[in-house]
Design an enzyme around this catalytic site. Structure first.
Site, mmCIF file in Angstrom:
data_model
loop_
_atom_site.group_PDB
_atom_site.id
_atom_site.type_symbol
_atom_site.label_atom_id
_atom_site.label_comp_id
_atom_site.label_asym_id
_atom_site.label_seq_id
_atom_site.Cartn_x
_atom_site.Cartn_y
_atom_site.Cartn_z
ATOM 1 C CG ASP A 156 9.239 36.518 34.446
ATOM 2 O OD1 ASP A 156 9.135 37.608 34.006
ATOM 3 O OD2 ASP A 156 10.421 36.105 34.886
ATOM 4 C CE LYS A 179 9.806 31.278 34.435
ATOM 5 N NZ LYS A 179 11.133 31.759 34.091
ATOM 6 N NE ARG A 181 12.995 29.244 38.161
ATOM 7 C CZ ARG A 181 13.717 29.120 37.079
ATOM 8 N NH1 ARG A 181 14.643 28.065 37.616
ATOM 9 N NH2 ARG A 181 13.980 29.818 36.195
ATOM 10 C CG ASP A 205 15.281 35.720 30.680
ATOM 11 O OD1 ASP A 205 14.857 36.706 31.592
ATOM 12 O OD2 ASP A 205 15.186 34.540 30.983
ATOM 13 C CB THR A 210 20.254 27.010 35.528
ATOM 14 O OG1 THR A 210 18.985 27.374 35.039
ATOM 15 C CG2 THR A 210 20.757 27.245 36.840
ATOM 16 N N GLY A 211 19.985 28.093 32.311
ATOM 17 C CA GLY A 211 19.508 27.842 30.887
ATOM 18 C C GLY A 211 18.199 26.839 31.042
ATOM 19 C CB THR A 213 13.500 29.691 31.506
ATOM 20 O OG1 THR A 213 13.460 29.647 32.833
ATOM 21 C CG2 THR A 213 12.088 30.314 30.971
#
Length: 278
Positions: A156, A179, A181, A205, A210-211, A213
Site C-alpha cells: 500500500d 488493491k 480490501r 510487508d 491472513t495472507g 494480499t
C-alpha cells in the site's frame, strides 16, 4: 541493564547474548480461573528492560506487561523500558464514527514505561521508538537468492519507507500494489504498475496474518509473467494453513524475522534491539 522476559519474551535470550547479560526470569502464571499472577522475587536494579512480543493473545500480554511495569516501579527501578518486537494495535486508526480509539488506550496502559521500543511499528505514536527490520530482510534476500532484475513491491501507499530500504540494498525498481480490501480475508488486486515479465519480485510487508494480499498479488503477478515471487515480512502472524495457501499461490519463499516465532523466522532482530538498548 537487567532483561526480564514476559510470557512471549523468548527473544530476550538472544538480546542478552549481544549485551553480555543473562535474562532474569520472573514468576508468571495464568491461574485456573483465568487471572494473571506476576511476581518478581529479586532486586531489580536501576535500569530494566521488559521483553514481551504481543502475539498471540495481545490483550493478555498488554495487561501482563502493565503488571510487570508497575511492580518494577514499586521495587525502585528508575528507568523501565518495554521492548515489544511486535507491538499490537498499530493499525487501529479510528476512521468510523463510534470506533474505540484502541491505539490510544494501549498507549495509556503502557504509560508506566519510560521507553517503548518496537520493530516496524505501523502506528505513528511519539512514545514508541520504532526501528526497522527491512534492511536486514533485504540483506538476507540479497545473500541467499540470486535475484534476476528484481522488482520490490509494497502492499500500500504506507510502505514507501520499506521500499526505500530494499531499493537501496538491492538496487531494485519499486512499485506499490493497488488493491481494494473487501474484508479481513478478501482482497482484490486492481493494478501493479511495474513491468515484471521474466523478473524476480519481492513483496515487502510489515505484517502477514491472513495472507490475502500476497496470495492475490501472486496470482496477478503470475498472469503478468513474473519469474519468481518472494515475500519478506517483519511480523509473520500466520498459521500453518495460511502458510500452505501462500506457497500454493506460487510464492517461492516467505522470509520473516523473529519478532514473532514462526516456521519462516530466518532473520533475527536481536542485535539491532541490543544496539538500541546499549
Amino acid at each position: 541493564m537487567k532483561l526480564i522476559p514476559g510470557t512471549n519474551g523468548e527473544i530476550a535470550v538472544k538480546i542478552g547474548r549481544f549485551l553480555g547479560e543473562s535474562p532474569d526470569f520472573i514468576q508468571i502464571e495464568k491461574l485456573p480461573y483465568g487471572e494473571k499472577y506476576v511476581r518478581i522475587p529479586f532486586d531489580v536494579g536501576r535500569e530494566v528492560a521488559v521483553v514481551n512480543t504481543f502475539f498471540p493473545n495481545p490483550d493478555e500480554i498488554l495487561f501482563e506487561s502493565r503488571l510487570i511495569g508497575e511492580i518494577l516501579r514499586e521495587r525502585g527501578a528508575e528507568e523501565v523500558v518495554l521492548v515489544a518486537p511486535y507491538l499490537a494495535y498499530s493499525r487501529r486508526r479510528t476512521a468510523i464514527y463510534g470506533e474505540a480509539k484502541s491505539l490510544e488506550t494501549v498507549m495509556d496502559i503502557l504509560g508506566v514505561f519510560d521507553r517503548i521500543v518496537a520493530v516496524d511499528f505501523y502506528g505513528h505514536v511519539s512514545s514508541v521508538e520504532c526501528i526497522s527490520a527491512m534492511p536486514l530482510l533485504a540483506e538476507y534476500i540479497e545473500e541467499e537468492f540470486d535475484l534476476r532484475d528484481p522488482v520490490v513491491l509494497g502492499p500500500d501507499e504506507f510502505s514507501t519507507n520499506w521500499l526505500d530500504a530494499f531499493s537501496e540494498k538491492l538496487g531494485a525498481e519499486t512499485a506499490v500494489i493497488k488493491k481494494i480490501r473487501i474484508d479481513a480475508e478478501n482482497v482484490v488486486v486492481s493494478k501493479i504498475e511495474a513491468d515484471v515479465r521474466e523478473r524476480d519480485v519481492v513483496i515487502a510487508d510489515d505484517i502477514i496474518a491472513t495472507g490475502a494480499t500476497v496470495i492475490q498479488s501472486a496470482k496477478k503477478l503470475r498472469s503478468m509473467g513474473a519469474k519468481r515471487i518472494f515475500v519478506a515480512v517483519t511480523h509473520a502472524l500466520l498459521d500453518k494453513e495460511v502458510y500452505a495457501s501462500i506457497l500454493k499461490s506460487g510464492i517461492e519463499e516467505v522470509i520473516a524475522t523473529d519478532t514473532v516465532l514462526s516456521p519462516v523466522s530466518r532473520v533475527s532482530v536481536a542485535e539491532m534491539i541490543a544496539d538500541l538498548l546499549r
